[in-house]
Scaffold this active site. Structure first.
Site, PDB file in Angstrom:
ATOM      1  N   GLY A  12       0.763  -1.236   0.000  1.00  0.00           N
ATOM      2  CA  GLY A  12       0.000   0.000   0.000  1.00  0.00           C
ATOM      3  C   GLY A  12       0.793   1.283   0.000  1.00  0.00           C
ATOM      4  O   GLY A  12       0.228   2.368  -0.155  1.00  0.00           O
ATOM      5  N   GLU A  30       4.211  -6.617   2.005  1.00  0.00           N
ATOM      6  CA  GLU A  30       3.780  -7.000   0.652  1.00  0.00           C
ATOM      7  C   GLU A  30       3.735  -5.804  -0.288  1.00  0.00           C
ATOM      8  O   GLU A  30       2.683  -5.516  -0.871  1.00  0.00           O
ATOM      9  CB  GLU A  30       2.361  -7.577   0.691  1.00  0.00           C
ATOM     10  CG  GLU A  30       2.185  -8.872   1.392  1.00  0.00           C
ATOM     11  CD  GLU A  30       0.700  -9.247   1.465  1.00  0.00           C
ATOM     12  OE1 GLU A  30       0.430 -10.438   1.643  1.00  0.00           O
ATOM     13  OE2 GLU A  30      -0.171  -8.366   1.354  1.00  0.00           O
ATOM     14  N   PRO A  31       4.824  -5.088  -0.468  1.00  0.00           N
ATOM     15  CA  PRO A  31       4.776  -3.928  -1.340  1.00  0.00           C
ATOM     16  C   PRO A  31       4.729  -4.327  -2.815  1.00  0.00           C
ATOM     17  O   PRO A  31       5.390  -5.276  -3.229  1.00  0.00           O
ATOM     18  CB  PRO A  31       6.098  -3.215  -1.045  1.00  0.00           C
ATOM     19  CG  PRO A  31       7.019  -4.334  -0.663  1.00  0.00           C
ATOM     20  CD  PRO A  31       6.173  -5.356   0.040  1.00  0.00           C
ATOM     21  N   GLY A  32       3.934  -3.625  -3.580  1.00  0.00           N
ATOM     22  CA  GLY A  32       3.922  -3.837  -5.026  1.00  0.00           C
ATOM     23  C   GLY A  32       4.389  -2.565  -5.694  1.00  0.00           C
ATOM     24  O   GLY A  32       5.490  -2.445  -6.203  1.00  0.00           O
ATOM     25  N   ARG A  62      -4.557   2.432 -16.477  1.00  0.00           N
ATOM     26  CA  ARG A  62      -4.726   3.186 -15.240  1.00  0.00           C
ATOM     27  C   ARG A  62      -5.382   4.565 -15.424  1.00  0.00           C
ATOM     28  O   ARG A  62      -6.269   4.931 -14.648  1.00  0.00           O
ATOM     29  CB  ARG A  62      -3.394   3.332 -14.495  1.00  0.00           C
ATOM     30  CG  ARG A  62      -2.729   1.984 -14.154  1.00  0.00           C
ATOM     31  CD  ARG A  62      -1.595   2.110 -13.154  1.00  0.00           C
ATOM     32  NE  ARG A  62      -2.082   2.468 -11.844  1.00  0.00           N
ATOM     33  CZ  ARG A  62      -2.006   3.668 -11.314  1.00  0.00           C
ATOM     34  NH1 ARG A  62      -1.416   4.629 -11.974  1.00  0.00           N
ATOM     35  NH2 ARG A  62      -2.507   3.904 -10.126  1.00  0.00           N
ATOM     36  N   TYR A 116      -8.640   4.827 -13.272  1.00  0.00           N
ATOM     37  CA  TYR A 116      -8.526   5.564 -12.004  1.00  0.00           C
ATOM     38  C   TYR A 116      -8.251   7.040 -12.211  1.00  0.00           C
ATOM     39  O   TYR A 116      -7.933   7.744 -11.256  1.00  0.00           O
ATOM     40  CB  TYR A 116      -7.379   5.020 -11.149  1.00  0.00           C
ATOM     41  CG  TYR A 116      -7.257   3.522 -11.070  1.00  0.00           C
ATOM     42  CD1 TYR A 116      -8.216   2.755 -10.405  1.00  0.00           C
ATOM     43  CD2 TYR A 116      -6.172   2.867 -11.652  1.00  0.00           C
ATOM     44  CE1 TYR A 116      -8.082   1.381 -10.320  1.00  0.00           C
ATOM     45  CE2 TYR A 116      -6.031   1.499 -11.564  1.00  0.00           C
ATOM     46  CZ  TYR A 116      -6.995   0.758 -10.901  1.00  0.00           C
ATOM     47  OH  TYR A 116      -6.854  -0.593 -10.823  1.00  0.00           O
ATOM     48  N   CYS A 126     -11.243   2.385 -29.750  1.00  0.00           N
ATOM     49  CA  CYS A 126     -12.533   3.014 -30.032  1.00  0.00           C
ATOM     50  C   CYS A 126     -13.344   3.248 -28.772  1.00  0.00           C
ATOM     51  O   CYS A 126     -14.394   2.637 -28.567  1.00  0.00           O
ATOM     52  CB  CYS A 126     -13.296   2.170 -31.034  1.00  0.00           C
ATOM     53  SG  CYS A 126     -12.328   1.971 -32.527  1.00  0.00           S
ATOM     54  N   GLU A 127     -12.848   4.096 -27.894  1.00  0.00           N
ATOM     55  CA  GLU A 127     -13.539   4.491 -26.667  1.00  0.00           C
ATOM     56  C   GLU A 127     -13.045   5.871 -26.286  1.00  0.00           C
ATOM     57  O   GLU A 127     -11.843   6.132 -26.377  1.00  0.00           O
ATOM     58  CB  GLU A 127     -13.178   3.555 -25.506  1.00  0.00           C
ATOM     59  CG  GLU A 127     -13.642   2.146 -25.695  1.00  0.00           C
ATOM     60  CD  GLU A 127     -14.146   1.503 -24.413  1.00  0.00           C
ATOM     61  OE1 GLU A 127     -14.493   2.228 -23.461  1.00  0.00           O
ATOM     62  OE2 GLU A 127     -14.198   0.270 -24.409  1.00  0.00           O
TER      63      GLU A 127
HETATM   64  N1  LLP Z   1      -1.267  -7.035  -0.625  1.00  0.00           N
HETATM   65  C1  LLP Z   1      -2.552  -7.203  -0.976  1.00  0.00           C
HETATM   66  C2  LLP Z   1      -3.370  -8.159  -0.242  1.00  0.00           C
HETATM   67  C3  LLP Z   1      -3.083  -6.462  -2.051  1.00  0.00           C
HETATM   68  O1  LLP Z   1      -4.360  -6.614  -2.379  1.00  0.00           O
HETATM   69  C4  LLP Z   1      -2.269  -5.541  -2.760  1.00  0.00           C
HETATM   70  C5  LLP Z   1      -2.788  -4.768  -3.879  1.00  0.00           C
HETATM   71  C6  LLP Z   1      -0.915  -5.422  -2.358  1.00  0.00           C
HETATM   72  C7  LLP Z   1      -0.463  -6.176  -1.290  1.00  0.00           C
HETATM   73  C8  LLP Z   1       0.037  -4.480  -3.047  1.00  0.00           C
HETATM   74  O2  LLP Z   1      -0.367  -3.170  -2.908  1.00  0.00           O
HETATM   75  P1  LLP Z   1       0.617  -1.979  -3.333  1.00  0.00           P
HETATM   76  O3  LLP Z   1       1.848  -2.052  -2.461  1.00  0.00           O
HETATM   77  O4  LLP Z   1       0.959  -2.146  -4.757  1.00  0.00           O
HETATM   78  O5  LLP Z   1      -0.167  -0.763  -3.083  1.00  0.00           O
HETATM   79  N2  LLP Z   1      -4.518  -1.712  -9.959  1.00  0.00           N
HETATM   80  C9  LLP Z   1      -4.449  -0.657  -8.971  1.00  0.00           C
HETATM   81  C10 LLP Z   1      -3.885  -1.165  -7.655  1.00  0.00           C
HETATM   82  C11 LLP Z   1      -4.627  -2.339  -7.078  1.00  0.00           C
HETATM   83  C12 LLP Z   1      -4.009  -2.861  -5.815  1.00  0.00           C
HETATM   84  C13 LLP Z   1      -4.579  -4.195  -5.435  1.00  0.00           C
HETATM   85  N3  LLP Z   1      -3.999  -4.793  -4.279  1.00  0.00           N
HETATM   86  C14 LLP Z   1      -3.657   0.499  -9.545  1.00  0.00           C
HETATM   87  O6  LLP Z   1      -3.217   0.425 -10.691  1.00  0.00           O
HETATM   88  O7  LLP Z   1      -3.481   1.516  -8.868  1.00  0.00           O
END
Ligand code: LLP
Length: 422
Positions: free
Chosen positions: A240, A274-276, A313, A317, A344-345
């Protein structure tokens, strides 16, 4: 350093490679990743949290390219998965099962079985129904399976509503009462070890406050649980962490750790993160070429060869991705454009109302901060082959996923005889 993209004499570079050279070789559109930025961001978190030595499981939904995963796994990361497909990719990338955690509200029997057989570290369980299911499958496979329970702490993460997950209204996680009930009835699950608590409140959270609020609630809850004699081993704090897309001022890894670590100082939990986005977001750009400049009575459109199917995105969003021309013009003369794709949108835009240098057909543009939820959310809409993915390390680059070709579009399709013949 936020990332490894920079200008040298008016030319955009990724690390030591001129991006336009890649474009000439690979064609457009494509995603471009910096190995250095990816691994550096992981390192930043590892350093900030070194006192606690957490297991950092990269949330691979953000970017699941095998080369990206391999780079991170090679530096000690584990992976946070949400599907059987991600489990497959995680294994292909060489991630040890003991570093895989598995979240998601809709795990199927087949997915659960595959994960049990693989021997992953933890299931992050999101409902009693799922817990029952995992318990039953663990018994069938004669395994003892570790699970952690995802709590929904009911806090407002102050982010876009589509990516907020920690409110009472959300489909994610379990409320505290239910979690407590599960602990009290543990003996119902002889094949499960209820070993942890998981909490993830949302994404692109730029301030520490919502995290601290949520973690405090969890801590108070855990203290009560402990008083009742229930202990956990793992505490998964989710992902997050927000990043800079335009003028955000998110907390750094250091600041985040400084706020969070003291909360758990006296506890013996093995922390999981759990960083993404924090790792992937600024590690990649999306590169596309201008096909037409279309001036109308009210605005200028720059129509490019990349669209919402490649990077959804902005459409989904209203997200902001900075636009970096691969070659800066000498004059620096600027104009305002809507940068749109060929789909086409009307929702097919990558940048709206943006002041950029004067463009012409053939110009190359990079869209910044597209390393997270870029390619991983791409589709074949409008029968568009998905773009190539390229990685740079130092002065080298490699195609890490080739551009799809038309035959990829129809792979797996067939026309039954009763459609073919009248
Ligand atoms: N852990 C869980 C359980 C999650 O559901 C997520 C993301 C993460 C970790 C990683 O979150 P992060 O560190 O990336 O914020 N598609 C959207 C983001 C959806 C996130 C879904 N869950 C976007 O492009 O902004």
């Amino acid at each position: 350093m936020m990332h490894d993209f920079h200008y040298e004499e008016g030319e955009l570079y990724c690390e030591q490679v001129r991006v336009s050279d890649i474009a000439e070789r690979v064609g457009t559109p494509f995603y471009l990743y910096s190995y250095q930025t990816f691994t550096e961001h992981l390192l930043k978190l590892q350093k900030a949290f070194r006192a606690a030595k957490p297991l950092i499981c990269f949330s691979m939904k953000a970017n699941s390219n095998l080369a990206v995963l391999r780079a991170l796994v090679g530096k000690g990361a584990g992976l946070d998965i949400v599907s059987g497909g991600e489990l497959f990719r995680a294994r292909k990338a060489g991630c040890a099962p003991s570093k895989i955690v598995y979240a998601g509200v809709g795990k199927t029997d087949a997915e659960i079985e595959a994960a049990i057989r693989t021997g992953i570290l933890l299931f992050n369980v999101e409902s009693i129904q799922e817990l029952d299911r995992i318990g039953r499958l663990a018994r069938k496979l004669n395994r003892k399976v570790k699970v952690s329970l995802r709590v929904n702490p009911n806090v407002d993460p102050d982010t876009h509503e589509h990516i907020a997950t920690g409110g009472a209204e959300s489909k994610f996680g379990l409320d505290f009462d239910t979690v407590r009930l599960i602990f009290m009835r543990q003996e119902k699950y002889p094949n499960l070890a209820i070993s942890g608590i998981h909490v993830h409140i949302g994404s692109q959270i730029v301030k520490g406050t919502p995290f601290v609020k949520a973690f405090r609630k969890v801590l108070i809850f855990l203290t009560h649980l402990e008083q009742e004699g229930y202990r956990i081993q793992y505490l998964n704090l989710g992902g997050g962490l927000g990043i800079i897309y335009s003028d955000e001022r998110p907390q750094t890894a250091e600041q985040f750790a400084k706020q969070v670590l003291p909360l758990f100082q006296k506890k013996k939990y093995k922390l999981i993160l759990e960083p993404g986005r924090f790792i992937a977001g600024n590690s990649g750009v999306f590169v596309s070429r201008v096909i037409y400049i279309k001036p109308t009575k009210v605005k200028n459109f720059a129509i490019i060869d990349g669209g919402m199917n490649d990077l959804i995105r902005p459409a989904l969003y209203d997200s902001f991705h900075d636009v970096w021309p691969l070659r800066q013009t000498r004059s620096g003369e600027k104009q305002t454009y809507d940068v749109v794709g060929p789909i086409c949108e009307s929702g097919d835009f990558l940048a709206k109302n943006r002041k950029i240098q004067k463009l012409q057909s053939g110009d190359l543009l990079a869209f910044a901060s597209a390393g997270a939820y870029g390619f991983s959310m791409a589709s074949n809409y409008n029968a568009r082959p998905r773009p190539a993915e390229v990685m740079v390390r130092g002065g080298r680059f490699a195609i890490v996923r080739r551009r799809e070709i038309y035959s990829d579009l129809v792979r797996g399709e067939r026309i039954p005889s009763w459609v073919r013949y009248k």
